[in-house]
Design an enzyme around this catalytic site. Structure first.
Site, PDB file in Angstrom:
ATOM      1  N   ASP A  82     -22.260  14.642 -28.806  1.00  0.00           N
ATOM      2  CA  ASP A  82     -23.482  13.685 -28.421  1.00  0.00           C
ATOM      3  C   ASP A  82     -23.114  12.925 -27.111  1.00  0.00           C
ATOM      4  O   ASP A  82     -22.354  11.922 -26.910  1.00  0.00           O
ATOM      5  CB  ASP A  82     -23.370  12.541 -29.670  1.00  0.00           C
ATOM      6  CG  ASP A  82     -24.505  11.276 -29.457  1.00  0.00           C
ATOM      7  OD1 ASP A  82     -25.187  11.475 -28.642  1.00  0.00           O
ATOM      8  OD2 ASP A  82     -24.299  10.596 -30.314  1.00  0.00           O
TER       9      ASP A  82
ATOM     10  N   GLU B 260      -0.709  10.883  -5.067  1.00  0.00           N
ATOM     11  CA  GLU B 260       0.521  10.192  -5.500  1.00  0.00           C
ATOM     12  C   GLU B 260       0.101   9.199  -6.419  1.00  0.00           C
ATOM     13  O   GLU B 260      -0.259   7.967  -5.822  1.00  0.00           O
ATOM     14  CB  GLU B 260       1.241   9.594  -4.280  1.00  0.00           C
ATOM     15  CG  GLU B 260       1.688  10.749  -3.426  1.00  0.00           C
ATOM     16  CD  GLU B 260       2.645  10.152  -2.107  1.00  0.00           C
ATOM     17  OE1 GLU B 260       2.678   8.999  -2.126  1.00  0.00           O
ATOM     18  OE2 GLU B 260       3.028  11.108  -1.228  1.00  0.00           O
TER      19      GLU B 260
ATOM     20  N   GLU C 294       0.364   5.980  -8.575  1.00  0.00           N
ATOM     21  CA  GLU C 294       1.516   5.086  -8.908  1.00  0.00           C
ATOM     22  C   GLU C 294       0.994   4.590 -10.359  1.00  0.00           C
ATOM     23  O   GLU C 294       0.109   4.480 -10.838  1.00  0.00           O
ATOM     24  CB  GLU C 294       1.784   4.183  -7.841  1.00  0.00           C
ATOM     25  CG  GLU C 294       2.233   4.651  -6.571  1.00  0.00           C
ATOM     26  CD  GLU C 294       2.200   3.762  -5.349  1.00  0.00           C
ATOM     27  OE1 GLU C 294       2.729   3.855  -4.579  1.00  0.00           O
ATOM     28  OE2 GLU C 294       1.258   2.677  -5.540  1.00  0.00           O
TER      29      GLU C 294
ATOM     30  N   GLU D 107       9.228   2.573  -7.853  1.00  0.00           N
ATOM     31  CA  GLU D 107       8.298   2.093  -6.681  1.00  0.00           C
ATOM     32  C   GLU D 107       8.643   0.660  -6.332  1.00  0.00           C
ATOM     33  O   GLU D 107       9.735  -0.165  -6.864  1.00  0.00           O
ATOM     34  CB  GLU D 107       6.889   2.338  -6.938  1.00  0.00           C
ATOM     35  CG  GLU D 107       6.196   3.474  -6.411  1.00  0.00           C
ATOM     36  CD  GLU D 107       6.304   3.419  -4.801  1.00  0.00           C
ATOM     37  OE1 GLU D 107       6.638   2.148  -4.179  1.00  0.00           O
ATOM     38  OE2 GLU D 107       6.111   4.447  -4.082  1.00  0.00           O
TER      39      GLU D 107
ATOM     40  N   GLU E 191       6.676   6.173  -9.907  1.00  0.00           N
ATOM     41  CA  GLU E 191       5.771   7.345  -9.270  1.00  0.00           C
ATOM     42  C   GLU E 191       6.286   8.586  -9.556  1.00  0.00           C
ATOM     43  O   GLU E 191       7.616   8.733  -9.389  1.00  0.00           O
ATOM     44  CB  GLU E 191       5.648   7.131  -7.592  1.00  0.00           C
ATOM     45  CG  GLU E 191       4.922   8.091  -6.951  1.00  0.00           C
ATOM     46  CD  GLU E 191       4.794   7.908  -5.576  1.00  0.00           C
ATOM     47  OE1 GLU E 191       4.982   8.828  -4.743  1.00  0.00           O
ATOM     48  OE2 GLU E 191       4.438   6.738  -5.123  1.00  0.00           O
TER      49      GLU E 191
ATOM     50  N   HIS F  20      -2.292   7.745  -3.200  1.00  0.00           N
ATOM     51  CA  HIS F  20      -2.540   8.215  -1.897  1.00  0.00           C
ATOM     52  C   HIS F  20      -2.697   9.622  -2.388  1.00  0.00           C
ATOM     53  O   HIS F  20      -2.105  10.534  -2.890  1.00  0.00           O
ATOM     54  CB  HIS F  20      -1.228   8.028  -1.209  1.00  0.00           C
ATOM     55  CG  HIS F  20      -0.451   6.580  -1.363  1.00  0.00           C
ATOM     56  ND1 HIS F  20       0.807   6.236  -1.168  1.00  0.00           N
ATOM     57  CD2 HIS F  20      -1.393   5.435  -1.213  1.00  0.00           C
ATOM     58  CE1 HIS F  20       1.190   5.104  -1.302  1.00  0.00           C
ATOM     59  NE2 HIS F  20      -0.402   4.416  -1.292  1.00  0.00           N
TER      60      HIS F  20
ATOM     61  N   ARG G 283       2.180   3.310   7.183  1.00  0.00           N
ATOM     62  CA  ARG G 283       1.948   3.228   5.792  1.00  0.00           C
ATOM     63  C   ARG G 283       0.812   1.790   6.168  1.00  0.00           C
ATOM     64  O   ARG G 283       0.454   1.529   4.942  1.00  0.00           O
ATOM     65  CB  ARG G 283       3.041   2.823   5.076  1.00  0.00           C
ATOM     66  CG  ARG G 283       3.536   4.296   4.679  1.00  0.00           C
ATOM     67  CD  ARG G 283       5.124   4.227   3.778  1.00  0.00           C
ATOM     68  NE  ARG G 283       5.318   5.258   3.117  1.00  0.00           N
ATOM     69  CZ  ARG G 283       5.918   6.011   3.818  1.00  0.00           C
ATOM     70  NH1 ARG G 283       6.182   6.049   5.169  1.00  0.00           N
ATOM     71  NH2 ARG G 283       6.396   7.183   3.153  1.00  0.00           N
TER      72      ARG G 283
ATOM     73  N   GLU H 284      -3.043  12.133   4.836  1.00  0.00           N
ATOM     74  CA  GLU H 284      -2.749  11.222   3.645  1.00  0.00           C
ATOM     75  C   GLU H 284      -3.747   9.939   3.689  1.00  0.00           C
ATOM     76  O   GLU H 284      -3.638   9.056   4.550  1.00  0.00           O
ATOM     77  CB  GLU H 284      -1.369  10.733   3.544  1.00  0.00           C
ATOM     78  CG  GLU H 284      -1.126   9.997   1.971  1.00  0.00           C
ATOM     79  CD  GLU H 284       0.220   9.237   2.261  1.00  0.00           C
ATOM     80  OE1 GLU H 284       0.574   8.280   1.519  1.00  0.00           O
ATOM     81  OE2 GLU H 284       0.935   9.399   3.439  1.00  0.00           O
TER      82      GLU H 284
ATOM     83  N   ARG I  87      -4.496   6.741   2.152  1.00  0.00           N
ATOM     84  CA  ARG I  87      -3.881   5.939   1.098  1.00  0.00           C
ATOM     85  C   ARG I  87      -4.508   4.756   0.575  1.00  0.00           C
ATOM     86  O   ARG I  87      -4.243   4.274  -0.259  1.00  0.00           O
ATOM     87  CB  ARG I  87      -2.788   5.209   2.175  1.00  0.00           C
ATOM     88  CG  ARG I  87      -2.015   6.069   2.736  1.00  0.00           C
ATOM     89  CD  ARG I  87      -0.731   5.279   3.645  1.00  0.00           C
ATOM     90  NE  ARG I  87      -0.074   4.403   3.245  1.00  0.00           N
ATOM     91  CZ  ARG I  87       0.921   4.444   2.314  1.00  0.00           C
ATOM     92  NH1 ARG I  87       1.392   5.712   2.235  1.00  0.00           N
ATOM     93  NH2 ARG I  87       1.517   3.549   1.920  1.00  0.00           N
TER      94      ARG I  87
END
Length: 474
Positions: A51, A129, A131, A212, A220, A269, A340, A359, A361
């Site tokens: 449904d 990645e 977390e 982490e 992680e 990430h 980062r 990457e 992030r």
């Protein structure tokens, strides 16, 4: 895995139930279980009815009949059920046999088909990645006269003086002090290792796990990259195993981006690259971060479309509680090697030509991975098609700590939207790149925006406990 192999797996493992699963717009899995004796080759031809009107954002009650078509390549034996069960991910079809345009998994398939048709490359690889936090206790409510939440963890910084432990043993994780400590500070080695064992048991290749940065049990686990749709499948399996392993240990796991105020949130990430056959297309030795011109244009597409992308990669009001400066949050729309504090980081440590990747992030795990990965790929391909140069547009490279720049320097850097509503506004204004190859449709985007507007409004109209501290004595 072929249909024949699935039926053989059912027989060889004495499977009693076959669990047919699909994913909704928000990325949550749903399931219907059939007795294994009722599953045969015809099941893979005719599918399993459900449904659609009971799934938010899917169908009206007047057109509710829908069909799950099982994908034999997305089957695994459930490691948690008392009765042996085989889980199979499905695509969604209408009763007349048409691929349902709001099915996130079908959108992912169309994104892969569009890449191949574009001539840019044959395969896009993704590696998230994702977390999460592992708590010992979680309570919350939101009623007419009360609003609150409470979480607790044996290793939390606020428990250094807790007496209820029957003798506090110390070794708590400080705020922002949780990055890769050993035991006894890290209390969750065994639970993460068990999660990894089960992930490998069902076919995922685990690369590593660790504690982490945040206090109170942030973790992680990284699993091996794969193609777009397969990685999205794997992420749903990953979350299923993390949630249920924590449950078996008497704990609770959450992928909520910002469950704690004053410490790092949980991101997702997303590493990504494009290959042509076995040839990596993002690598050029000697260039900045060894990135090819194609990779730079891909970055340009993501950063250019980032405000709209965030509606799909960070689609919750809580997402924007994480996206604030000062908590390693990638709020700055620039790229950099190894930095980062940038929205896009180029890993440079121990990277081979085939491992060369970007990457992104900014995303988090409230995203539906089929939609988020597809949208990122479409943005990147648009950048390649239009040769969007991120350097010329002022998107970097930025190889400094952005948080240490002067206010004038920071003012020159574009930032992510500040709220879910702002991201939805950006998507409403910038969505054409998603329509290429009919990967997404205008109807889908309008429906998605309406669904998420409802969530944003539901939060906005409710009274926040902090407002009592600010305004009750007015």
């Amino acid at each position: 895995m072929s249909v024949e192999n699935v039926l053989k797996t059912i027989k060889d493992n004495a499977i009693e139930w076959v669990d047919f699963r699909f994913v909704d717009l928000s990325g949550r899995a749903h399931h219907i279980s059939l007795p294994a004796k009722e599953v045969d080759e015809e099941t893979f031809v005719n599918g399993v009815a459900f449904d659609g009107s009971s799934i938010p954002g899917f169908r009206g009650i007047e057109e509710s009949d829908m069909v799950m078509m099982p994908d034999p390549d997305a089957a695994y034996v459930d490691p948690f059920t008392a009765h042996p069960t085989l889980n199979i991910m499905c695509n969604i079809y209408t009763p007349d046999g048409e691929r349902y345009e709001r099915d996130p998994r079908s959108i992912a398939a169309k994104a892969e088909e569009f890449l191949q048709a574009s001539g840019v490359g044959t395969t896009a690889f993704f590696a998230p990645e994702s977390e999460f936090f592992i708590f010992d206790d979680v309570r919350y409510e939101s009623t007419m006269n009360s609003s609150s939440f409470y979480v607790d963890s044996e290793e939390a910084a606020w428990n250094t003086n807790r007496k209820e432990e029957g003798g506090n043993l110390g070794f708590k994780v400080g705020v922002k002090g949780g990055y890769v400590p050993v035991a006894p500070v890290d209390t969750q080695q065994d639970i993460r290792s068990e999660m990894c064992r089960l992930l490998e048991e069902v076919g995922l290749r685990v690369e590593r796990h660790h504690h982490e940065v945040a206090t109170a049990g942030q973790a992680e686990i990284n699993f091996r990259f794969d193609t777009l749709k397969k990685t999205a499948d794997n992420l749903l399996v990953y979350k299923y195993i993390v949630h249920n392993t924590a449950r078996q240990y008497g704990k609770v796991a959450t992928f909520m981006p910002k469950p704690l105020f004053g410490d790092n949130g949980s991101g997702m990430h997303v590493h990504q690259s494009i290959f042509n056959g076995d040839t990596p297309l993002f690598y050029e030795k000697g260039a900045y971060a060894n990135l090819s011109e194609m990779a730079l244009h891909y970055i340009g597409g993501i950063l250019y479309h980032a405000p709209a992308l965030l509606a799909l990669t960070n689609p919750s009001t809580n997402s924007f509680k994480r996206l604030v400066p000062g908590y390693e949050a990638p709020v700055n729309l620039v790229f950099s090697k190894g930095n980062r504090s940038a929205a896009i980081r180029i890993p440079v440590a121990a990277v081979t030509p085939k491992g060369c990747r970007i990457e992104f992030r900014t995303p988090d795990s409230t995203a539906n991975p089929y939609l988020a990965f597809s949208a990122m790929l479409m943005a990147g391909l648009d950048g390649i098609k239009r040769k969007i140069n991120p350097v010329e547009l002022g998107y970097g490279p930025m190889d400094k700590n952005i948080y240490e720049l002067s206010d004038d320097q920071k003012a020159q850097i574009r930032s992510v939207p500040g709220t879910l509503d702002e991201a939805l506004d950006a998507l409403k204004a910038d969505y054409e790149f998603l329509l290429e190859g009919d990967v997404f449709t205008k109807e889908f985007i309008d429906n998605f925006i309406e669904l998420k507007r409802g969530e944003a409004k539901a939060v906005a109209i409710r009274i926040h406990p902090h407002e009592y501290g600010l305004y009750f004595d007015c």
